[in-house]
Design an enzyme around this catalytic site. Structure first.
Site, PDB file in Angstrom:
ATOM      1  CB  CYS A  29      41.759  85.861   3.217  1.00 21.41           C
ATOM      2  SG  CYS A  29      42.534  87.458   2.852  1.00 21.41           S
ATOM      3  CG  PHE A  84      71.387  68.531  -0.637  1.00 16.63           C
ATOM      4  CD1 PHE A  84      72.674  68.136  -0.310  1.00 16.63           C
ATOM      5  CD2 PHE A  84      70.345  68.151   0.190  1.00 16.63           C
ATOM      6  CE1 PHE A  84      72.919  67.363   0.824  1.00 16.63           C
ATOM      7  CE2 PHE A  84      70.571  67.379   1.317  1.00 16.63           C
ATOM      8  CZ  PHE A  84      71.863  66.992   1.640  1.00 16.63           C
ATOM      9  CG  HIS A  85      70.253  75.583  -5.347  1.00 18.82           C
ATOM     10  ND1 HIS A  85      71.244  76.301  -5.987  1.00 18.82           N
ATOM     11  CD2 HIS A  85      69.109  75.807  -6.059  1.00 18.82           C
ATOM     12  CE1 HIS A  85      70.721  76.930  -7.025  1.00 18.82           C
ATOM     13  NE2 HIS A  85      69.439  76.640  -7.093  1.00 18.82           N
ATOM     14  CB  CYS A 136      45.514  85.532  -0.629  1.00 23.18           C
ATOM     15  SG  CYS A 136      44.685  85.409   0.978  1.00 23.18           S
ATOM     16  CG  ASN A 172      63.633  86.203  -4.034  1.00 18.03           C
ATOM     17  OD1 ASN A 172      64.666  86.496  -4.623  1.00 18.03           O
ATOM     18  ND2 ASN A 172      63.195  84.954  -3.973  1.00 18.03           N
ATOM     19  CD  GLU A 173      62.851  83.257  -7.418  1.00 18.26           C
ATOM     20  OE1 GLU A 173      63.884  82.928  -8.007  1.00 18.26           O
ATOM     21  OE2 GLU A 173      62.250  82.490  -6.619  1.00 18.26           O
ATOM     22  CD  GLU A 179      67.860  83.908  -7.414  1.00 18.64           C
ATOM     23  OE1 GLU A 179      67.518  82.701  -7.543  1.00 18.64           O
ATOM     24  OE2 GLU A 179      67.330  84.680  -6.602  1.00 18.64           O
TER      25      GLU A 179
END
Length: 673
Positions: free
Chosen positions: A163, A362-363, A161, A152-153, A312
């Site tokens: 590391c 609240f979306h 990253c 997702n996205e 979306e």
């Protein structure tokens, strides 16, 4: 060849993210009843469900998902089934704490949000492959399955990253990319500040340093991070292709330039079977419908002009901006149909039923907290009926009038530290040029700098700091063959390694523009300059000026004040059969329109002054016919001239001469002939 349209879907896609796991099972029957009422044709399922599907390592619980998919299938609703690899379970991080990403400052993120993934981590890659395999084996032939939705996205909220696992992976990537450490030293210019490397093991990610680090190294790390995420997508995609043949595989992009800057979507667009996009309005006082159009045009361009899918957007307000206003009555439909006009094969939302708990409660959603006795629900039902009526446009393609060059690698390079002015923003220039084209009622394709541009009478280059020699030669050929080019300042300056092109600026563009730049002269905050022309309006610039020397170009506007007073500010170069314009300062709306007006004349693009401002007119054409979308974003009724008569698909009424488009309304006309 994999399928590129959702399997079994015969209408435009309409629906949203469906998260039944957030609700008691008795709610599910009510959900599908309301989906039928709203005309829902497809929902996305399972995107954040890894912890429920695999509650302990190697222990799977698919019973609830079996019931959900069977219920949706029984009600005629197709499924976009997610691989839930964006949020590994808590048990996974307990076993693999090293899979949590580390910032450049050395801080390791904690579990408790989403997308907290080190994409180089071997444990994560193995676990993601296992859950994807289990899902594909169980549901690869399920009759409800329309397409697969991986992750997702990607890139939101973490792409890179730093590391030790990523350091080792980065060294392998550099070895594959450059072959030798000597080639890395050359590409990165490590002779500067004594940064030369003797072997690959000496190279680390661009972690926190006392002052600015090597910009070429930072640029390559952006490329590496993007490529690493893409490796993981491809691994899941290939599992799904093998175990679920004939079902398209996608992942949801976020092409809006303000919403994701870590992904090279030109490259990703070649890896998905169907390009899909998420888009949310940025409500910061700007004309939100212009950014929407830009995102839709860019998504269609990433898809190579083919139909794509809006996976979306929001029915009303979102929850993650400083202020989250509701959408005005009718705006949901206008937003949705504007995406459809620019190539989307439907409109889906996040999400179906508004959450009661969690960070996004609240979306807005298709079924709001207030239930079905709400304006949002009534508009959802109306939009579902509208999209059902418009299903005949499936497979048609949006027609463009001009092209804009954009490159994510150039944007990454431009944003690195220690550039001539922090006030210069490549995305701001792209927004500004796009808005100027939008206000001239031109539909825009985006293109890579080395793409074939011969189909476009006008090509705009708003901000391409990084440009290869090949791209510069491509633009020269385009102009020589009769094209019209408009280039903004600080373009063509460096090559793919962020090394300044040899010779005077603007490196890769000197020949096509017919000029050189002796020196950049950025302006102080609030400082402005005037531009004058013998036969044109006085213009106003800020942020940037240059000492331009014509080498064949003619001066059209001249600096009237500032350090560059008396020197060229805007130039025009006749080259072969075409012309190339150069703008050496940041022009506002009026100035850009004045320059583009002249360039459009060179390109023989007729003005469309009869079209009202903020009334979009876009065409889609294909085997089923030619369709004109007229979208009125204003509070006043408007009339749109029709060169060809036709039939309003939504009302069945005949349309000829001038099409009436009421305030806030959308009209779709199937043109005759």
């Amino acid at each position: 060849m994999p399928e590129t349209t959702p399997a079994g879907l015969t209408r435009l896609a309409f629906g949203g993210d469906y998260n039944p796991e957030q609700w008691p099972e008795e709610v599910w029957q009510e959900d599908v009843r309301l989906m039928r009422e709203a005309g829902v044709t497809m929902v996305s399922v399972g995107i954040f469900s890894w912890a429920l599907l695999e509650p302990a390592p190697g222990e799977y619980d698919f019973g609830w998902l079996d019931r959900v998919l069977d219920l949706l299938h029984a009600n005629g609703i197709r499924v976009d089934l997610g691989t839930p690899t964006v949020v590994p379970p808590a048990w996974f991080y307990r076993a693999h704490p090293e899979a949590l990403p580390v910032t450049a400052e050395g801080v390791r993120y904690a579990f408790g949000s989403r997308g907290a993934i080190c994409h180089s981590n071997a444990g994560y890659r193995a676990a993601a492959a296992r859950i994807t395999t289990e899902l594909a084996e169980r549901y690869g032939a399920h009759p409800a399955l329309a397409m697969w939705h991986v992750h997702n996205e990607y890139g939101v909220p973490v792409s890179a990253c730093y590391c030790d696992s990523c350091a080792a992976h980065f060294r392998r990537w550099l070895t594959q990319t450059y072959g030798t450490v000597e080639a890395v030293n050359e590409a990165w210019g490590t002779a500067f500040w004594g940064q030369r490397y003797g072997n690959f093991e000496e190279i680390d990610p661009p972690r926190l340093t006392p002052t600015v680090g090597n910009p070429a190294q930072a640029l390559d790390y952006r490329r590496f991070a993007d490529a690493t995420m893409r490796e993981n997508f491809v691994a899941e995609r290939d599992i799904l292709h093998r175990l679920s043949p004939g079902v398209p595989v996608t992942t949801n992009f976020m092409t809006a330039l303000s919403q994701c800057d870590s992904v090279d979507y030109w490259t990703w667009g070649r890896e998905v079977d169907l390009v899909t996009n998420d888009h949310y309005l940025i409500t910061d006082g700007r004309r939100t419908h212009v950014n929407l159009a830009m995102a839709a045009d860019l998504t269609r361009s990433v898809a190579g002009g083919a139909p794509w899918l809006l996976l979306e957007h929001s029915t009303s307000g979102v929850n993650w901006q400083p202020r989250n206003p509701a959408k005005a009555p009718g705006q949901m439909a206008r937003n949705s149909l504007a995406h459809v006009a620019r190539g989307s094969e439907g409109a889906l939302f996040f999400q179906w039923r508004q959450s009661r708990r969690g960070a996004e409660k609240f979306h807005s959603a298709m079924v709001p907290h207030g239930g079905t006795d709400t304006r949002v629900w009534r508009e959802v039902v109306e939009l579902g009926a509208t999209l059902g009526t418009l299903s005949e446009i499936r497979g048609t393609r949006t027609e463009a009038d001009a092209a804009m060059l954009w490159d994510w690698h150039s944007w990454w390079a431009q944003k690195l530290p220690w550039r001539p002015s922090e006030d210069h923003d490549a995305r701001e220039r792209a927004d500004a040029f796009y808005e100027a084209l939008y206000d001239r009622h031109l539909t825009v394709d985006f293109a890579r700098p080395e793409a074939d541009l011969s189909a476009y009478p006008l090509v705009v280059v708003p901000a391409l700091y990084l440009m290869t020699r090949a791209a510069g030669a491509n633009l020269r050929r385009y102009v020589e063959a009769g094209g019209t080019l408009v280039v903004s300042y600080f373009s063509g300056i460096v090559d793919e390694h962020d090394a300044v092109h040899e010779g005077p600026h603007p490196g890769a563009l000197r020949d096509v523009l017919g000029l050189t730049v002796e020196e950049f002269s950025p302006l102080q905050e609030g400082e402005r300059v005037r531009l004058t022309a013998p036969d044109g309006p006085e213009l106003d610039g800020d942020v940037w000026t240059e000492f331009v020397v014509p080498r064949g170009a003619e001066t059209v506007w001249t600096y009237a004040d500032g350090l560059a007073a008396g020197r060229p500010a805007v130039t025009r170069h006749r080259l072969g059969e075409g012309t190339a314009w150069y703008v050496s300062t940041r022009l506002g709306t009026g100035g850009l329109d004045a320059v583009l007006d002249r360039a459009a004349r060179d390109a023989r693009i007729a003005p469309r002054a009869e079209l009202p401002r903020d009334v979009e007119v876009v065409r889609r054409t294909g085997e089923s016919g030619s369709y004109l979308f007229a979208i009125n974003h204003t509070a006043s009724d408007a009339k749109v001239p029709l060169e060809v008569p036709g039939t309003d698909v939504l009302t069945g009424e005949h349309a000829a001469g001038r099409l009436a488009v009421p305030a806030g309304a959308v009209r779709v006309v199937r043109l005759d002939g």
